[in-house]
Design an enzyme around this catalytic site. Structure first.
Site, PDB file in Angstrom:
ATOM      1  N   GLU A 122      78.032  32.927  47.681  1.00  0.00           N
ATOM      2  CA  GLU A 122      77.477  32.988  47.304  1.00  0.00           C
ATOM      3  C   GLU A 122      78.068  32.748  46.272  1.00  0.00           C
ATOM      4  O   GLU A 122      79.250  32.502  45.898  1.00  0.00           O
ATOM      5  CB  GLU A 122      77.898  34.630  46.764  1.00  0.00           C
ATOM      6  CG  GLU A 122      77.282  35.330  45.936  1.00  0.00           C
ATOM      7  CD  GLU A 122      77.174  36.485  45.780  1.00  0.00           C
ATOM      8  OE1 GLU A 122      76.898  37.648  44.450  1.00  0.00           O
ATOM      9  OE2 GLU A 122      77.881  37.247  46.495  1.00  0.00           O
ATOM     10  N   LYS A 129      67.929  35.805  42.370  1.00  0.00           N
ATOM     11  CA  LYS A 129      68.524  37.423  43.067  1.00  0.00           C
ATOM     12  C   LYS A 129      67.480  38.235  42.342  1.00  0.00           C
ATOM     13  O   LYS A 129      67.854  38.551  40.812  1.00  0.00           O
ATOM     14  CB  LYS A 129      70.031  37.572  42.931  1.00  0.00           C
ATOM     15  CG  LYS A 129      70.734  39.535  43.342  1.00  0.00           C
ATOM     16  CD  LYS A 129      71.751  38.941  43.662  1.00  0.00           C
ATOM     17  CE  LYS A 129      72.434  40.454  44.189  1.00  0.00           C
ATOM     18  NZ  LYS A 129      73.427  40.912  43.869  1.00  0.00           N
ATOM     19  N   CYS A 165      73.849  38.993  48.811  1.00  0.00           N
ATOM     20  CA  CYS A 165      74.302  39.990  48.841  1.00  0.00           C
ATOM     21  C   CYS A 165      74.456  41.769  48.794  1.00  0.00           C
ATOM     22  O   CYS A 165      73.664  41.478  49.769  1.00  0.00           O
ATOM     23  CB  CYS A 165      75.721  39.911  47.723  1.00  0.00           C
ATOM     24  SG  CYS A 165      77.433  41.437  47.361  1.00  0.00           S
TER      25      CYS A 165
END
Length: 518
Positions: A280, A341, A393
């Protein structure tokens, strides 16, 4: 409260009504659930925890059940989610007293979900002990589902997650994690019922209840070994870089170049791999400023190689007719695609009520806390002709979200920077969540992190390769794309949730004897 004869208390358990002893048992029962998860893996404590909860709450007056549920939540989240303190204090530029206060508010707020579930349990079952026993698993699962959905959700510490290594793990491809949780709750509640039946002399009924309760525990391990999906015979060579970049310098402009150079150096011997993964925001500058870096990666990659990396993305969005800033992941080389995301972490990636909260304390002004969620439906990344569905995540914690988006993919991939949680149990819990998602979908899950745990997880939820935490290292191995779908990918959690609702309606409508006697 008027207890029903024979069901209230098979032994004299009035000590549970003590002003502090009953709550203490509930706190302990909630806390031992944390021991069922990684890194402890004591999955067998799950049914024991449920048994203790039923032992204390089954006979309590309805008006006391909200508080009882809240104590359970305090025990669970106080022991299992207190790692949030590290993010607030060490990385949020917040004083210790304020960090402790925010952590306590976070834990107390999450515990309200358990309080609400138990309040609802009391409202539905009233003072009927039989109804309470029958409704307990349904209320528990619906409470979990609500916690994973409301206000963006916190789908962490579901009891079923512990069975990545437990015997009920075989239910995951069929029912998902909520189905496993449901049967753990059934087991704990049945243990109380069996105890009462034995003491009341109904040994045959106790035996039948025990057999029915234990059936999934015996058959689920065989179901875990079943091939729900088909793996391709041709492996994909894989390499993942774990940079171990200290969180304190992650967004420091003076260290941005050093971070990129570090990842390029780690990849030097692996440019010919089929698939290369950086974690990330491994490139800590937006894509519109990273042209030279992306061009260099293109030049280094082999003809059949794809590199996938986390990178912030800034640009114009036709969807909202404005410029947006995303936490993203993109494919470079013999692949294509970019994913933004969707499930953002409150305060870490966006600040609710930012007009009021920003500037009050350092925690509300964390670097990169102004992201915009990506659109709801996004295509997988493509690498060497293989569809790869990425999750950034926190997103890998959402069971139905992962299962739905995995349908058109051959591989699953998750990137993260768990440096926010230091040397706590948080990153290990995060890894276990990724393992459960692999088991539910029958697909390899590739996990790339900044400081651990970087791992290859096979379609059974088993770790085949991993890098120790807090080391700069490269993980290499082979992965196998999958075709086909598990039953859970097709239905999601709706069958389990529907069963819970049907159970509630059936128990509410069915005439139950008010005073059953042995």
């Amino acid at each position: 409260m008027n207890h029903e004869p024979g069901l209230g208390r098979p032994l004299n358990l009035r000590f549970t009504d003590h002003p502090w002893f009953g709550p203490a048992i509930l706190l302990i029962a909630g806390a031992i659930q944390t021991l069922t998860f990684s890194p402890f893996h004591l999955w067998w404590l799950g049914p024991l925890s449920v048994f203790l909860i039923v032992l204390v709450t089954l006979h309590q007056a309805s008006e006391k059940l909200f508080r009882a549920g809240w104590f359970i939540g305090l025990g669970l989240f106080g022991s299992g989610a207190s790692w949030i303190y590290i993010s607030i204090s060490e990385h949020g530029n917040t004083s210790v007293p304020v960090a402790v206060l925010l952590m306590v508010l976070f834990i107390a707020g999450l515990a309200l979900f358990h309080g609400l579930a138990f309040w609802f349990w009391g409202k539905l079952a009233k003072e009927s002990m039989i109804r309470r026993l029958l409704l307990f698993p349904a209320i528990w699962v619906l409470g979990d589902w609500l916690r994973g959905w409301l206000l963006t959700g916190f789908p962490w510490l579901y009891l079923g997650t512990a069975h990545t290594d437990g015997p009920l793990g075989g239910l995951a491809p069929l029912t998902g994690v909520h189905g496993i949780t449901f049967w753990i709750a059934v087991t704990g509640a049945s243990a109380y019922a069996i105890w009462w039946l034995v003491l009341s002399g109904r040994r045959k009924s106790a035996a039948v209840t025990a057999v029915l309760t234990l059936l999934p525990w015996f058959f689920a391990p065989a179901m875990k070994q079943a091939d729900w999906t088909d793996l391709k015979e041709q492996p994909v060579s894989f390499a993942a870089m774990q940079g171990n970049i200290p969180q304190q310098i992650k967004w420091d402009p003076d260290f941005l170049r050093d971070q990129i150079v570090a990842y390029l150096g780690m990849t030097e011997a692996h440019w010919q791999r089929d698939l290369i993964l950086w974690p990330e925001t491994a490139i800590p500058i937006p894509q519109d400023q990273a042209g030279k870096v992306l061009d260099h990666i293109h030049e280094e990659l082999g003809d059949e190689s794809t590199l996938i990396t986390g990178i912030p993305w800034y640009g114009y969005s036709d969807r909202i007719d404005d410029f947006t800033f995303h936490n993203s992941i993109m494919a470079i080389g013999n692949g294509e695609g970019i994913y933004h995301k969707q499930k953002l972490v409150p305060f870490g990636e966006y600040v609710p009520l930012q007009g009021v909260l920003r500037g009050l304390i350092g925690f509300f002004d964390l670097p990169m806390s102004s992201f915009t969620p990506g659109p709801k439906y996004q295509s997988p990344l493509v690498a060497n002709g293989i569809n790869i569905m990425p999750y950034i995540c926190y997103e890998v914690a959402y069971p139905d979200f992962v299962a739905f988006n995995a349908r058109n993919s051959g591989l699953l991939l998750t990137i993260s920077n768990d440096g926010w949680f230091g040397d706590s149990i948080g990153p290990l819990q995060h890894l276990q969540l990724a393992r459960m998602r692999a088991l539910e979908t029958g697909r390899y899950m590739l996990r790339g992190t900044n400081n651990g745990v970087t791992a290859i997880i096979n379609e059974k939820g088993e770790i085949t390769e991993r890098i120790p935490q807090f080391q700069r290292a490269v993980l290499t191995g082979e992965v196998f794309p999958a075709t086909g779908s598990t039953p859970y990918m097709q239905t999601g959690s709706w069958p389990v949730l529907t069963l819970a609702v049907i159970l509630i309606v059936f128990v509410r409508e069915r005439v139950i004897p008010k005073n059953p006697t042995p």
